[in-house]
Each structure stands twice: as C-alpha cells, then as structure tokens.
Design a protein around this motif. Structure first.
Motif, PDB file in Angstrom:
ATOM      1  N   GLN A 170      -7.478  13.315  -0.115  1.00  0.00           N
ATOM      2  CA  GLN A 170      -8.715  12.811  -0.655  1.00  0.00           C
ATOM      3  C   GLN A 170      -9.265  11.847  -1.853  1.00  0.00           C
ATOM      4  O   GLN A 170      -9.327  10.447  -1.666  1.00  0.00           O
ATOM      5  CB  GLN A 170     -10.229  13.780  -1.172  1.00  0.00           C
ATOM      6  CG  GLN A 170     -10.283  14.416  -0.332  1.00  0.00           C
ATOM      7  CD  GLN A 170     -11.269  15.764  -0.114  1.00  0.00           C
ATOM      8  OE1 GLN A 170     -11.639  16.118  -1.155  1.00  0.00           O
ATOM      9  NE2 GLN A 170     -12.450  16.687   0.851  1.00  0.00           N
ATOM     10  N   GLU A 171      -8.168  12.165  -3.319  1.00  0.00           N
ATOM     11  CA  GLU A 171      -8.033  11.425  -4.144  1.00  0.00           C
ATOM     12  C   GLU A 171      -7.200  10.132  -3.114  1.00  0.00           C
ATOM     13  O   GLU A 171      -7.657   8.428  -3.941  1.00  0.00           O
ATOM     14  CB  GLU A 171      -7.565  11.679  -5.411  1.00  0.00           C
ATOM     15  CG  GLU A 171      -7.957  12.607  -6.087  1.00  0.00           C
ATOM     16  CD  GLU A 171      -7.451  13.218  -6.818  1.00  0.00           C
ATOM     17  OE1 GLU A 171      -6.173  13.281  -6.984  1.00  0.00           O
ATOM     18  OE2 GLU A 171      -7.877  15.113  -7.393  1.00  0.00           O
ATOM     19  N   LEU A 172      -6.399  10.230  -2.725  1.00  0.00           N
ATOM     20  CA  LEU A 172      -5.995   8.937  -2.047  1.00  0.00           C
ATOM     21  C   LEU A 172      -6.846   7.750  -1.553  1.00  0.00           C
ATOM     22  O   LEU A 172      -6.156   7.146  -1.751  1.00  0.00           O
ATOM     23  CB  LEU A 172      -4.506   9.290  -1.477  1.00  0.00           C
ATOM     24  CG  LEU A 172      -3.724   8.731  -1.117  1.00  0.00           C
ATOM     25  CD1 LEU A 172      -2.084   9.127  -0.902  1.00  0.00           C
ATOM     26  CD2 LEU A 172      -3.882   7.235   0.352  1.00  0.00           C
ATOM     27  N   GLU A 173      -7.388   8.161  -0.721  1.00  0.00           N
ATOM     28  CA  GLU A 173      -8.184   7.941   0.739  1.00  0.00           C
ATOM     29  C   GLU A 173      -9.359   7.357  -0.995  1.00  0.00           C
ATOM     30  O   GLU A 173      -9.674   5.817  -0.695  1.00  0.00           O
ATOM     31  CB  GLU A 173      -8.957   8.095   1.493  1.00  0.00           C
ATOM     32  CG  GLU A 173     -10.374   8.268   2.434  1.00  0.00           C
ATOM     33  CD  GLU A 173     -11.173   9.342   3.010  1.00  0.00           C
ATOM     34  OE1 GLU A 173     -11.874   8.128   4.239  1.00  0.00           O
ATOM     35  OE2 GLU A 173     -10.481   9.724   3.146  1.00  0.00           O
ATOM     36  N   SER A 174     -10.064   8.007  -1.265  1.00  0.00           N
ATOM     37  CA  SER A 174     -10.855   6.625  -2.518  1.00  0.00           C
ATOM     38  C   SER A 174      -9.833   5.625  -3.814  1.00  0.00           C
ATOM     39  O   SER A 174     -10.732   4.551  -3.586  1.00  0.00           O
ATOM     40  CB  SER A 174     -11.218   7.894  -3.785  1.00  0.00           C
ATOM     41  OG  SER A 174     -12.276   8.890  -2.725  1.00  0.00           O
ATOM     42  N   TRP A 175      -9.109   5.961  -3.567  1.00  0.00           N
ATOM     43  CA  TRP A 175      -8.249   4.948  -4.557  1.00  0.00           C
ATOM     44  C   TRP A 175      -8.088   3.842  -3.229  1.00  0.00           C
ATOM     45  O   TRP A 175      -7.760   2.212  -3.427  1.00  0.00           O
ATOM     46  CB  TRP A 175      -6.611   6.150  -5.112  1.00  0.00           C
ATOM     47  CG  TRP A 175      -5.695   4.333  -5.101  1.00  0.00           C
ATOM     48  CD1 TRP A 175      -5.745   3.856  -6.656  1.00  0.00           C
ATOM     49  CD2 TRP A 175      -4.762   3.762  -4.503  1.00  0.00           C
ATOM     50  NE1 TRP A 175      -4.262   3.538  -6.862  1.00  0.00           N
ATOM     51  CE2 TRP A 175      -4.152   3.389  -5.552  1.00  0.00           C
ATOM     52  CE3 TRP A 175      -4.429   4.428  -3.443  1.00  0.00           C
ATOM     53  CZ2 TRP A 175      -3.047   2.094  -4.347  1.00  0.00           C
ATOM     54  CZ3 TRP A 175      -3.179   3.609  -2.761  1.00  0.00           C
ATOM     55  CH2 TRP A 175      -2.938   2.788  -3.789  1.00  0.00           C
ATOM     56  N   LEU A 176      -7.420   4.132  -2.082  1.00  0.00           N
ATOM     57  CA  LEU A 176      -7.304   3.195  -1.938  1.00  0.00           C
ATOM     58  C   LEU A 176      -8.140   1.861  -0.877  1.00  0.00           C
ATOM     59  O   LEU A 176      -8.710   1.144  -1.249  1.00  0.00           O
ATOM     60  CB  LEU A 176      -6.653   3.676  -0.018  1.00  0.00           C
ATOM     61  CG  LEU A 176      -6.095   2.034   1.033  1.00  0.00           C
ATOM     62  CD1 LEU A 176      -4.948   1.543   0.583  1.00  0.00           C
ATOM     63  CD2 LEU A 176      -5.738   3.353   2.095  1.00  0.00           C
ATOM     64  N   VAL A 197       0.776  -1.317  -0.006  1.00  0.00           N
ATOM     65  CA  VAL A 197       0.401  -0.153   0.177  1.00  0.00           C
ATOM     66  C   VAL A 197       0.836   1.204   0.297  1.00  0.00           C
ATOM     67  O   VAL A 197       1.001   1.891  -0.841  1.00  0.00           O
ATOM     68  CB  VAL A 197      -0.899  -0.059   1.389  1.00  0.00           C
ATOM     69  CG1 VAL A 197      -1.686   1.111   1.041  1.00  0.00           C
ATOM     70  CG2 VAL A 197      -2.092  -1.416   1.546  1.00  0.00           C
ATOM     71  N   LEU A 198       1.684   1.354   1.082  1.00  0.00           N
ATOM     72  CA  LEU A 198       3.016   2.593   1.087  1.00  0.00           C
ATOM     73  C   LEU A 198       3.462   3.075  -0.605  1.00  0.00           C
ATOM     74  O   LEU A 198       3.942   3.944  -1.301  1.00  0.00           O
ATOM     75  CB  LEU A 198       3.671   2.361   1.745  1.00  0.00           C
ATOM     76  CG  LEU A 198       2.754   2.400   3.288  1.00  0.00           C
ATOM     77  CD1 LEU A 198       4.099   1.979   4.363  1.00  0.00           C
ATOM     78  CD2 LEU A 198       2.581   3.426   3.751  1.00  0.00           C
ATOM     79  N   SER A 199       3.955   1.352  -0.643  1.00  0.00           N
ATOM     80  CA  SER A 199       4.450   1.982  -2.201  1.00  0.00           C
ATOM     81  C   SER A 199       4.090   2.671  -3.156  1.00  0.00           C
ATOM     82  O   SER A 199       4.290   3.797  -3.902  1.00  0.00           O
ATOM     83  CB  SER A 199       5.803   0.656  -2.147  1.00  0.00           C
ATOM     84  OG  SER A 199       6.299   0.722  -3.810  1.00  0.00           O
ATOM     85  N   ARG A 200       2.645   2.428  -3.623  1.00  0.00           N
ATOM     86  CA  ARG A 200       1.849   2.440  -4.401  1.00  0.00           C
ATOM     87  C   ARG A 200       1.472   4.049  -4.461  1.00  0.00           C
ATOM     88  O   ARG A 200       1.580   4.532  -5.178  1.00  0.00           O
ATOM     89  CB  ARG A 200       0.971   0.966  -4.710  1.00  0.00           C
ATOM     90  CG  ARG A 200       1.385   0.153  -5.775  1.00  0.00           C
ATOM     91  CD  ARG A 200       0.110  -1.350  -5.277  1.00  0.00           C
ATOM     92  NE  ARG A 200      -0.146  -0.958  -6.653  1.00  0.00           N
ATOM     93  CZ  ARG A 200      -1.944  -1.110  -6.008  1.00  0.00           C
ATOM     94  NH1 ARG A 200      -2.570  -2.509  -5.677  1.00  0.00           N
ATOM     95  NH2 ARG A 200      -2.358  -1.435  -6.950  1.00  0.00           N
ATOM     96  N   ALA A 201       0.594   4.302  -2.689  1.00  0.00           N
ATOM     97  CA  ALA A 201       0.749   5.419  -2.561  1.00  0.00           C
ATOM     98  C   ALA A 201       1.684   6.325  -2.831  1.00  0.00           C
ATOM     99  O   ALA A 201       1.358   7.188  -3.849  1.00  0.00           O
ATOM    100  CB  ALA A 201       0.144   5.836  -1.157  1.00  0.00           C
ATOM    101  N   ARG A 202       2.967   5.553  -2.923  1.00  0.00           N
ATOM    102  CA  ARG A 202       4.208   6.894  -3.290  1.00  0.00           C
ATOM    103  C   ARG A 202       4.006   6.963  -4.636  1.00  0.00           C
ATOM    104  O   ARG A 202       4.639   7.615  -5.032  1.00  0.00           O
ATOM    105  CB  ARG A 202       5.468   5.958  -2.761  1.00  0.00           C
ATOM    106  CG  ARG A 202       5.543   6.673  -1.430  1.00  0.00           C
ATOM    107  CD  ARG A 202       6.991   6.071  -1.108  1.00  0.00           C
ATOM    108  NE  ARG A 202       7.224   5.989   0.395  1.00  0.00           N
ATOM    109  CZ  ARG A 202       7.109   4.746   1.065  1.00  0.00           C
ATOM    110  NH1 ARG A 202       7.066   3.871  -0.267  1.00  0.00           N
ATOM    111  NH2 ARG A 202       7.326   4.550   2.737  1.00  0.00           N
TER     112      ARG A 202
END
Length: 93
Positions: free
Chosen positions: A70-76, A27-32
């Motif tokens: 917010q985009e990151l939260e929706s993506w996750l 999760v952390l790698s993909r978010a970065r």
C-alpha cells in the motif's frame, strides 16, 4: 513468512516503446531501492502507452506485507502524477 503480490496497470505518457522502457525502468528501479521488493513488467510489453507492473514482498506478517505494498502504491501515485493507475490488484500468496 507471508508473501504478497501487487499488480498495477498503468497508462503511460509515452508514444514509443523506447520512451515506455525508460519510464518502466525508472519506476522499477526506484521501487526496488525504496521498498526492497521484487518487481517486473509482467504484461503489455509491446504496447507503448500501457504497462502492467508486478511487485512482490515477503514480510513476517500478512498485515505488514499489505502495508508495504500500500505504501508503494501511494508512493507511486504521489511520485509520478504523470502515470495514471487504471487497475490495482493485491493478492496474498
């Protein structure tokens, strides 16, 4: 320049710390890579079924910083339906 922080508490489908580490690392790698944010596991390091992740972004405006998080939260939520979000906090620093 505006700095914003997103903290998310997640319930994970893991039974061991090794399984948890694999999920959190992914999760952390993909978010970065996708959102260009700084991120880390900030709490609950020794609990295999829970994690608290923190994400920080810097943007030219407070509105843009919030939008990124917010985009990151929706993506996750859409990308990892197996993870249950139990708490979310957004803060401008």
């Amino acid at each position: 320049m505006h700095v914003a922080l997103l903290q998310m508490r997640l319930l994970l489908p893991s039974r061991t710390l090794k399984e948890k580490r694999a999920i959190v690392k992914s999760v952390l790698s993909r978010a970065r890579n996708r959102f260009n944010v700084a991120c880390t596991e900030s709490e609950l390091h020794d609990q295999p079924m829970d994690a608290e992740l923190s994400f920080v972004t810097v943007a030219p405006s407070a509105a843009r910083a919030r939008q990124i998080l917010q985009e990151l939260e929706s993506w996750l939520v859409s990308e990892r339906p197996d993870l249950e979000v139990s708490d979310v906090q957004v803060e401008e620093l």
